[in-house]
Design a protein around this motif. Structure first.
Motif, PDB file in Angstrom:
ATOM      1  N   LEU A 171     -29.697   4.013  32.085  1.00  0.00           N
ATOM      2  CA  LEU A 171     -30.092   4.464  30.754  1.00  0.00           C
ATOM      3  C   LEU A 171     -28.924   4.445  29.778  1.00  0.00           C
ATOM      4  CD1 LEU A 171     -32.349   7.520  31.702  1.00  0.00           C
ATOM      5  CD2 LEU A 171     -32.927   5.100  31.659  1.00  0.00           C
ATOM      6  N   PHE A 172     -27.690   4.425  30.291  1.00  0.00           N
ATOM      7  CA  PHE A 172     -26.515   4.451  29.434  1.00  0.00           C
ATOM      8  C   PHE A 172     -25.986   3.064  29.108  1.00  0.00           C
ATOM      9  CE2 PHE A 172     -26.699   8.828  30.479  1.00  0.00           C
ATOM     10  CZ  PHE A 172     -25.946   9.506  29.524  1.00  0.00           C
ATOM     11  N   LYS A 173     -26.144   2.135  30.007  1.00  0.00           N
ATOM     12  CA  LYS A 173     -25.689   0.760  29.761  1.00  0.00           C
ATOM     13  C   LYS A 173     -26.389  -0.148  30.754  1.00  0.00           C
ATOM     14  CE  LYS A 173     -21.458   0.225  28.376  1.00  0.00           C
ATOM     15  NZ  LYS A 173     -21.538  -0.402  27.028  1.00  0.00           N
ATOM     16  N   ASP A 174     -26.871  -1.284  30.259  1.00  0.00           N
ATOM     17  CA  ASP A 174     -27.620  -2.190  31.129  1.00  0.00           C
ATOM     18  C   ASP A 174     -26.781  -2.682  32.306  1.00  0.00           C
ATOM     19  OD1 ASP A 174     -30.133  -2.375  29.542  1.00  0.00           O
ATOM     20  OD2 ASP A 174     -28.779  -3.162  28.029  1.00  0.00           O
ATOM     21  N   THR A 175     -25.482  -2.887  32.077  1.00  0.00           N
ATOM     22  CA  THR A 175     -24.619  -3.392  33.149  1.00  0.00           C
ATOM     23  C   THR A 175     -24.323  -2.332  34.209  1.00  0.00           C
ATOM     24  OG1 THR A 175     -22.736  -2.895  31.703  1.00  0.00           O
ATOM     25  CG2 THR A 175     -23.494  -5.173  31.776  1.00  0.00           C
ATOM     26  N   ASN A 176     -24.677  -1.076  33.955  1.00  0.00           N
ATOM     27  CA  ASN A 176     -24.423  -0.036  34.953  1.00  0.00           C
ATOM     28  C   ASN A 176     -25.242  -0.242  36.223  1.00  0.00           C
ATOM     29  OD1 ASN A 176     -22.524   1.248  33.432  1.00  0.00           O
ATOM     30  ND2 ASN A 176     -23.816   2.936  32.793  1.00  0.00           N
ATOM     31  N   GLY A 177     -26.377  -0.932  36.089  1.00  0.00           N
ATOM     32  CA  GLY A 177     -27.143  -1.254  37.292  1.00  0.00           C
ATOM     33  C   GLY A 177     -26.340  -2.115  38.242  1.00  0.00           C
ATOM     34  N   LEU A 178     -25.517  -3.029  37.672  1.00  0.00           N
ATOM     35  CA  LEU A 178     -24.643  -3.856  38.503  1.00  0.00           C
ATOM     36  C   LEU A 178     -23.557  -3.022  39.163  1.00  0.00           C
ATOM     37  CD1 LEU A 178     -24.203  -6.949  36.144  1.00  0.00           C
ATOM     38  CD2 LEU A 178     -25.672  -6.763  38.141  1.00  0.00           C
TER      39      LEU A 178
ATOM     40  N   VAL B 264     -23.867   0.074  40.116  1.00  0.00           N
ATOM     41  CA  VAL B 264     -24.514   0.749  41.243  1.00  0.00           C
ATOM     42  C   VAL B 264     -24.634  -0.210  42.426  1.00  0.00           C
ATOM     43  CG1 VAL B 264     -26.626   1.878  42.036  1.00  0.00           C
ATOM     44  CG2 VAL B 264     -25.783   2.317  39.733  1.00  0.00           C
ATOM     45  N   GLY B 265     -25.061  -1.447  42.148  1.00  0.00           N
ATOM     46  CA  GLY B 265     -25.208  -2.421  43.222  1.00  0.00           C
ATOM     47  C   GLY B 265     -23.888  -2.771  43.886  1.00  0.00           C
ATOM     48  N   VAL B 266     -22.832  -2.938  43.080  1.00  0.00           N
ATOM     49  CA  VAL B 266     -21.511  -3.249  43.636  1.00  0.00           C
ATOM     50  C   VAL B 266     -21.001  -2.097  44.495  1.00  0.00           C
ATOM     51  CG1 VAL B 266     -19.081  -3.612  43.033  1.00  0.00           C
ATOM     52  CG2 VAL B 266     -20.859  -4.869  41.831  1.00  0.00           C
ATOM     53  N   GLY B 267     -21.158  -0.878  43.988  1.00  0.00           N
ATOM     54  CA  GLY B 267     -20.728   0.289  44.750  1.00  0.00           C
ATOM     55  C   GLY B 267     -21.451   0.401  46.078  1.00  0.00           C
ATOM     56  N   LEU B 268     -22.759   0.175  46.052  1.00  0.00           N
ATOM     57  CA  LEU B 268     -23.550   0.256  47.280  1.00  0.00           C
ATOM     58  C   LEU B 268     -23.128  -0.829  48.268  1.00  0.00           C
ATOM     59  CD1 LEU B 268     -25.955   1.439  48.868  1.00  0.00           C
ATOM     60  CD2 LEU B 268     -27.429  -0.184  47.669  1.00  0.00           C
ATOM     61  N   ALA B 269     -22.951  -2.056  47.785  1.00  0.00           N
ATOM     62  CA  ALA B 269     -22.568  -3.165  48.671  1.00  0.00           C
ATOM     63  C   ALA B 269     -21.201  -2.924  49.297  1.00  0.00           C
ATOM     64  CB  ALA B 269     -22.577  -4.482  47.893  1.00  0.00           C
ATOM     65  N   PHE B 270     -20.259  -2.437  48.500  1.00  0.00           N
ATOM     66  CA  PHE B 270     -18.916  -2.228  49.013  1.00  0.00           C
ATOM     67  C   PHE B 270     -18.892  -1.080  50.020  1.00  0.00           C
ATOM     68  CE2 PHE B 270     -14.444  -0.907  48.870  1.00  0.00           C
ATOM     69  CZ  PHE B 270     -13.829  -2.134  49.041  1.00  0.00           C
ATOM     70  N   ALA B 271     -19.601   0.007  49.706  1.00  0.00           N
ATOM     71  CA  ALA B 271     -19.660   1.123  50.644  1.00  0.00           C
ATOM     72  C   ALA B 271     -20.347   0.700  51.947  1.00  0.00           C
ATOM     73  CB  ALA B 271     -20.395   2.303  50.020  1.00  0.00           C
ATOM     74  N   GLY B 272     -21.383  -0.159  51.820  1.00  0.00           N
ATOM     75  CA  GLY B 272     -22.051  -0.664  53.016  1.00  0.00           C
ATOM     76  C   GLY B 272     -21.118  -1.512  53.863  1.00  0.00           C
ATOM     77  N   ALA B 273     -20.295  -2.338  53.198  1.00  0.00           N
ATOM     78  CA  ALA B 273     -19.333  -3.156  53.923  1.00  0.00           C
ATOM     79  C   ALA B 273     -18.305  -2.286  54.641  1.00  0.00           C
ATOM     80  CB  ALA B 273     -18.634  -4.108  52.956  1.00  0.00           C
ATOM     81  N   GLN B 274     -17.882  -1.202  54.006  1.00  0.00           N
ATOM     82  CA  GLN B 274     -16.941  -0.288  54.651  1.00  0.00           C
ATOM     83  C   GLN B 274     -17.564   0.357  55.885  1.00  0.00           C
ATOM     84  OE1 GLN B 274     -15.663   2.398  51.468  1.00  0.00           O
ATOM     85  NE2 GLN B 274     -13.668   1.405  51.481  1.00  0.00           N
ATOM     86  N   SER B 275     -18.831   0.743  55.771  1.00  0.00           N
ATOM     87  CA  SER B 275     -19.510   1.336  56.926  1.00  0.00           C
ATOM     88  C   SER B 275     -19.614   0.339  58.074  1.00  0.00           C
ATOM     89  CB  SER B 275     -20.916   1.808  56.516  1.00  0.00           C
ATOM     90  OG  SER B 275     -20.845   2.859  55.594  1.00  0.00           O
ATOM     91  N   TRP B 276     -19.910  -0.912  57.737  1.00  0.00           N
ATOM     92  CA  TRP B 276     -20.031  -1.940  58.767  1.00  0.00           C
ATOM     93  C   TRP B 276     -18.692  -2.163  59.467  1.00  0.00           C
ATOM     94  CZ3 TRP B 276     -17.896  -6.969  59.010  1.00  0.00           C
ATOM     95  CH2 TRP B 276     -18.400  -7.747  60.046  1.00  0.00           C
TER      96      TRP B 276
END
Length: 410
Positions: A140-147, A149-161
């Protein structure tokens, strides 16, 4: 009022009504300002109050996660770091959403890191709730913020793996699922609201105006590289000059309080910063056009400060090695000292110079930008958005990048 009227009449009415192209959070801020104005509160004071409340949210967040006593040192580090930037003098009273967006990104990636860490069980439901709320609000604050969120999730997932691969005894999948569900649910809800808002305005779920600007005004590849370099290296408020003093003070204070920077927290924040800067380099006004320093990088850099302080850990007791001052270290420390002094100069100018004169000198003080202003009046009506790909504009952009702000007396 405009939005409520056009939402009843349809998308074409929204276009005719001149509704702002900005995301829904601007509408919420506008409503807040109208309510405060009706109560006789000055606009600048209302904005200052709102942004100050947002800047105080990380302190409350750290206290909730770390406990009140443990949060005192971390909160002090956070406050000192923010004070050592141009954010308080230039952006606390700003109607732009960079400060608010940055706080939300910072809390979001902090929750993401801590959810994948061995935090105590009573904290996990709170982190999951905050993860959901921030993931919902960010689009709701910036359209690119969705990206983001996705980058953060992907990177955290890679760390877990990687953690699972290095230590198969650790059960990372349940923890990862506890992280992914609130995040994806919140992100989906936020994107749905943002798309509905776009549909009411334009008859399309996409941010049509931004896409039109991107298609007609985006720079060529050579300029993208120039914009990317300027994002970090520009003495006129690039990332290094704007934030170096704050980041160095943050790391030094954390060490003084026997706290260590979390490698996971710093890594996620750094990846988000890098991706964000690469995206912004493709935008025609990579610094945010009328801005003091790189306004568009404030959200992710502010988020880095929040994440590093919130995820800092107690240092383990270890023997301190004796460091010899060789030539390489002398050169490194001298370069770091020079960067800190340049950053401190930028901060001092931000606080004590005549703000209006300093920003006008930064934006339009040189001959290229003065010529661009004349060209803008003469050619913008003919060229439209294509003007932002003209040699006149690029000459002004380069002049702004290399400008060194100076103190101008009030």
């Amino acid at each position: 009022m405009k939005f409520s009227n056009c939402s009843r009449l349809g998308a074409s009415a929204c276009v005719d009504a001149g509704i702002s192209k900005f995301p829904p959070a601007y509408l919420l801020n506008s409503y807040y300002l109208s309510v405060m104005a009706a109560r006789g509160v000055d606009r600048l004071w209302a904005l200052g109050l709102l942004n100050t409340i947002f800047l105080a949210l990380p302190i409350a967040f750290i206290a909730l996660i770390q406990g009140v006593r443990a949060s005192l040192s971390r909160s002090l580090v956070y406050v000192v770091a923010i004070v050592l930037t141009a954010v308080p003098p230039f952006y606390v009273y700003s109607g732009a959403l960079e400060v608010q967006s940055g706080v939300l990104i910072g809390i979001f990636i902090s929750c993401l890191v801590l959810m994948n860490d061995d935090v105590r069980q009573p904290r996990r439901p709170l982190l999951a709730t905050l993860l959901f709320v921030t993931a919902l609000l960010l689009p709701l604050f910036k359209d690119t913020n969705g990206l983001v969120v996705g980058v953060g999730l992907a990177f955290a997932g890679a760390q877990s793996w990687l953690r699972k691969r290095n230590d198969p005894a650790k059960a990372t999948l349940p923890r990862w699922q506890q992280t992914a569900w609130p995040l994806l649910t919140g992100l989906t809800a936020g994107l749905a609201i943002s798309m509905a808002y776009n549909f009411i305005k334009y008859g399309s779920v996409l941010p049509v105006v931004y896409l039109q600007e991107a298609s007609q005004a985006s720079p060529p590849p050579a300029k993208i590289l120039e914009f990317f370099a300027a994002t970090y290296l520009s003495p006129n408020g690039g990332v290094i000059v704007f934030w170096a003093c704050a980041l160095c003070a943050m790391v030094w204070l954390l060490r003084s309080f026997d706290l260590a920077v979390s490698s996971a927290g710093a890594s996620v924040a750094a990846v988000v910063v890098l991706v964000y800067s690469a995206i912004l380099s493709c935008w025609w006004a990579t610094f945010g056009w009328d801005a003091w320093g790189d306004r568009l990088m404030i959200p992710v850099m502010l988020a880095m400060v929040i994440c590093v302080t919130a995820t800092a850990r107690r240092r383990s007791v270890e023997l301190q090695a004796t460091h010899r001052y060789g030539l390489v270290r002398v050169v490194r420390d001298s370069a770091l000292a020079a960067v800190i002094l340049l950053s401190l100069h930028f901060t001092v100018v931000s606080y004590y110079a005549n703000k209006e004169a300093a920003i006008m000198a930064s934006l339009f003080g040189g001959p290229s930008c003065q010529q661009m202003t004349r060209d803008l009046k003469a050619r913008k009506a003919v060229l439209g958005l294509a003007f932002w790909r003209s040699d006149s504009y690029y000459a002004c952009a380069w002049e702004r990048f290399i400008h060194v702000p100076r103190y101008i007396a009030k």
